[in-house]
Design a protein around this motif. Sequence first.
Motif, PDB file in Angstrom:
ATOM      1  N   LYS A   2      -0.222 -15.880 -18.121  1.00 19.50           N
ATOM      2  CA  LYS A   2       0.046 -14.438 -17.982  1.00 19.50           C
ATOM      3  C   LYS A   2       1.458 -14.215 -17.481  1.00 19.50           C
ATOM      4  CE  LYS A   2      -1.996 -10.233 -16.214  1.00 19.50           C
ATOM      5  NZ  LYS A   2      -3.121  -9.645 -15.487  1.00 19.50           N
ATOM      6  N   SER A   3       2.184 -13.294 -18.127  1.00 20.76           N
ATOM      7  CA  SER A   3       3.557 -12.987 -17.725  1.00 20.76           C
ATOM      8  C   SER A   3       3.600 -11.657 -17.012  1.00 20.76           C
ATOM      9  CB  SER A   3       4.476 -12.960 -18.963  1.00 20.76           C
ATOM     10  OG  SER A   3       4.040 -11.946 -19.853  1.00 20.76           O
ATOM     11  N   GLY A   4       4.741 -11.379 -16.377  1.00 23.90           N
ATOM     12  CA  GLY A   4       4.931 -10.116 -15.686  1.00 23.90           C
ATOM     13  C   GLY A   4       4.446 -10.160 -14.257  1.00 23.90           C
ATOM     14  N   SER A   5       4.695  -9.072 -13.540  1.00 17.77           N
ATOM     15  CA  SER A   5       4.329  -8.987 -12.128  1.00 17.77           C
ATOM     16  C   SER A   5       2.818  -8.819 -11.986  1.00 17.77           C
ATOM     17  CB  SER A   5       5.035  -7.798 -11.480  1.00 17.77           C
ATOM     18  OG  SER A   5       6.439  -7.935 -11.581  1.00 17.77           O
ATOM     19  N   PRO A   6       2.256  -9.374 -10.903  1.00 21.53           N
ATOM     20  CA  PRO A   6       0.817  -9.214 -10.679  1.00 21.53           C
ATOM     21  C   PRO A   6       0.468  -7.745 -10.450  1.00 21.53           C
ATOM     22  CG  PRO A   6       1.881 -10.166  -8.751  1.00 21.53           C
ATOM     23  CD  PRO A   6       2.898 -10.161  -9.849  1.00 21.53           C
ATOM     24  N   THR A   7      -0.706  -7.355 -10.918  1.00 15.11           N
ATOM     25  CA  THR A   7      -1.143  -5.966 -10.791  1.00 15.11           C
ATOM     26  C   THR A   7      -2.261  -5.853  -9.762  1.00 15.11           C
ATOM     27  OG1 THR A   7      -2.872  -6.110 -12.462  1.00 15.11           O
ATOM     28  CG2 THR A   7      -0.620  -5.650 -13.238  1.00 15.11           C
ATOM     29  N   ILE A   8      -2.601  -4.629  -9.476  1.00 17.53           N
ATOM     30  CA  ILE A   8      -3.687  -4.371  -8.531  1.00 17.53           C
ATOM     31  C   ILE A   8      -5.020  -4.897  -9.080  1.00 17.53           C
ATOM     32  CG2 ILE A   8      -4.290  -2.075  -9.401  1.00 17.53           C
ATOM     33  CD1 ILE A   8      -4.534  -1.172  -6.460  1.00 17.53           C
ATOM     34  N   ARG A   9      -5.146  -4.937 -10.411  1.00 17.28           N
ATOM     35  CA  ARG A   9      -6.360  -5.483 -11.030  1.00 17.28           C
ATOM     36  C   ARG A   9      -6.449  -6.990 -10.823  1.00 17.28           C
ATOM     37  NH1 ARG A   9      -8.948  -1.800 -14.079  1.00 17.28           N
ATOM     38  NH2 ARG A   9      -7.780   0.079 -14.666  1.00 17.28           N
ATOM     39  N   ASP A  10      -5.279  -7.652 -10.846  1.00 19.77           N
ATOM     40  CA  ASP A  10      -5.264  -9.096 -10.597  1.00 19.77           C
ATOM     41  C   ASP A  10      -5.725  -9.405  -9.184  1.00 19.77           C
ATOM     42  OD1 ASP A  10      -4.195  -9.520 -13.150  1.00 19.77           O
ATOM     43  OD2 ASP A  10      -2.130  -9.295 -12.409  1.00 19.77           O
ATOM     44  N   VAL A  22      -8.897  -2.477  -3.241  1.00 19.58           N
ATOM     45  CA  VAL A  22      -7.534  -2.998  -3.096  1.00 19.58           C
ATOM     46  C   VAL A  22      -6.566  -1.862  -2.792  1.00 19.58           C
ATOM     47  CG1 VAL A  22      -5.647  -4.246  -4.195  1.00 19.58           C
ATOM     48  CG2 VAL A  22      -8.005  -4.922  -4.654  1.00 19.58           C
ATOM     49  N   SER A  23      -6.718  -0.750  -3.524  1.00 22.20           N
ATOM     50  CA  SER A  23      -5.831   0.397  -3.328  1.00 22.20           C
ATOM     51  C   SER A  23      -5.909   0.916  -1.896  1.00 22.20           C
ATOM     52  CB  SER A  23      -6.192   1.507  -4.314  1.00 22.20           C
ATOM     53  OG  SER A  23      -5.407   2.661  -4.084  1.00 22.20           O
ATOM     54  N   ASP A  42      -5.323 -12.841   1.400  1.00 20.26           N
ATOM     55  CA  ASP A  42      -5.053 -14.096   0.691  1.00 20.26           C
ATOM     56  C   ASP A  42      -4.691 -13.841  -0.763  1.00 20.26           C
ATOM     57  OD1 ASP A  42      -5.547 -15.547   2.956  1.00 20.26           O
ATOM     58  OD2 ASP A  42      -7.627 -16.067   2.426  1.00 20.26           O
ATOM     59  N   ALA A  43      -5.389 -12.915  -1.404  1.00 22.36           N
ATOM     60  CA  ALA A  43      -5.115 -12.616  -2.810  1.00 22.36           C
ATOM     61  C   ALA A  43      -3.732 -11.997  -2.988  1.00 22.36           C
ATOM     62  CB  ALA A  43      -6.195 -11.676  -3.357  1.00 22.36           C
ATOM     63  N   VAL A  44      -3.395 -11.058  -2.105  1.00 18.59           N
ATOM     64  CA  VAL A  44      -2.088 -10.399  -2.175  1.00 18.59           C
ATOM     65  C   VAL A  44      -0.962 -11.425  -1.998  1.00 18.59           C
ATOM     66  CG1 VAL A  44      -0.540  -8.827  -0.935  1.00 18.59           C
ATOM     67  CG2 VAL A  44      -2.872  -8.114  -1.472  1.00 18.59           C
ATOM     68  N   GLU A  45      -1.125 -12.304  -1.008  1.00 17.56           N
ATOM     69  CA  GLU A  45      -0.081 -13.291  -0.727  1.00 17.56           C
ATOM     70  C   GLU A  45      -0.010 -14.366  -1.814  1.00 17.56           C
ATOM     71  OE1 GLU A  45      -0.911 -14.719   3.191  1.00 17.56           O
ATOM     72  OE2 GLU A  45      -0.108 -12.911   4.179  1.00 17.56           O
ATOM     73  N   SER A  46      -1.145 -14.815  -2.309  1.00 19.47           N
ATOM     74  CA  SER A  46      -1.169 -15.850  -3.347  1.00 19.47           C
ATOM     75  C   SER A  46      -0.514 -15.369  -4.637  1.00 19.47           C
ATOM     76  CB  SER A  46      -2.618 -16.279  -3.633  1.00 19.47           C
ATOM     77  OG  SER A  46      -3.200 -16.868  -2.493  1.00 19.47           O
ATOM     78  N   LEU A  47      -0.787 -14.128  -4.988  1.00 20.36           N
ATOM     79  CA  LEU A  47      -0.237 -13.574  -6.230  1.00 20.36           C
ATOM     80  C   LEU A  47       1.180 -13.039  -6.064  1.00 20.36           C
ATOM     81  CD1 LEU A  47      -3.416 -11.663  -7.463  1.00 20.36           C
ATOM     82  CD2 LEU A  47      -2.403 -13.682  -8.537  1.00 20.36           C
ATOM     83  N   GLY A  48       1.575 -12.819  -4.816  1.00 22.54           N
ATOM     84  CA  GLY A  48       2.895 -12.202  -4.591  1.00 22.54           C
ATOM     85  C   GLY A  48       2.908 -10.745  -4.990  1.00 22.54           C
TER      86      GLY A  48
END
Length: 330
Positions: A2-10, A22-23, A42-48
């Motif tokens: 997957k390319s691009g910046s991580p999204t809130i769905r990720d 998440v929101s 953890d999810a926010v930090e792992s995905l950046g």
Amino acid sequence: MKSGSPTIRDVAAMAGVSVATVSKYVNGTQRFSPAVEAKLKDAVESLGYRSNPLARSMITGRTRTIGVAILDITNPHFTKVVKGANRVALQHDYTLLLVDTEENPARERSVIEALAPRVDGLIISSRASEEMAQWMLELDKPVVMLRSVRGLAIPNVGFDNRLATYMLARHLLNLGHRHIAYLGFGAASINDERIAGARAALAEAGLALDVHDTHAPTAQAGEQACSRVMLGPDRPQAVICYNDLIALGFMKEAKSLGFRLPQDVSVAGIDNALYGEYVEPSLTTIDAQSETMGELAMQKLIDALAGKEDAGNIVLEPRLIARDSTVARA
């Protein structure tokens, strides 16, 4: 891949929660159990993942931005105020939106009113009288003023202007000076306080203060006023200037007119501008604690945004810095 910046769905997929959860978490609008918040973190930090500031502001009504309105960005006093304010803002995840009203009272209100809707709160430096500044109460945003104000229900961080010039006058009297002049900036509301401080010190010695005025709080204005002060019939032995900029301009022109500094005239300013230490002679001044003023004003505003009760207005104490531009009268 997957390319691009991580999204809130990720983030939601990795943490095993809904997008709405998440929101609410990233925007700080709802708290969750420690276990859920740990998974989200953890999810926010792992995905950046980085939230969209514009979207966040639409949800929370907060921009994480503080408006700072100053009178003149070229004045080193205000430069240091902004530096101090920015230091505290960054510690609390705020950014600054700066406007320079350019010492123009006619445009001050319109500039600040245009700034207010874009920020969470405002730090304002203004020369307006208490009566003329009443409109600031209608901005519908927390405001902190960079000046002690009486009769205006706005928290403020100020400076003891009367004590500052009292200390300078006492310093000059102790050096043996008896004919002391004050070169001020009458358009500033604090100018009267500074005149009063110097007058009080001289009155204790049975002396009168010679008062002169400039059209602006700048080095150019000090330079232009010098000949009027020094070539008049009552040449002073020492001059207290409204600020360091006026003092530096005054000193430059005094030398051009053939006066020896400080032998022929002692000169002092207020603000402790950085380059006052490096001119010849180095400038005697009052440290107005400009950076501290910015720091305290920003902390006071952040406290207001957090719903904390105001702890009261702050008046900073002046500190005399005696340098080579003031010398004992021969």
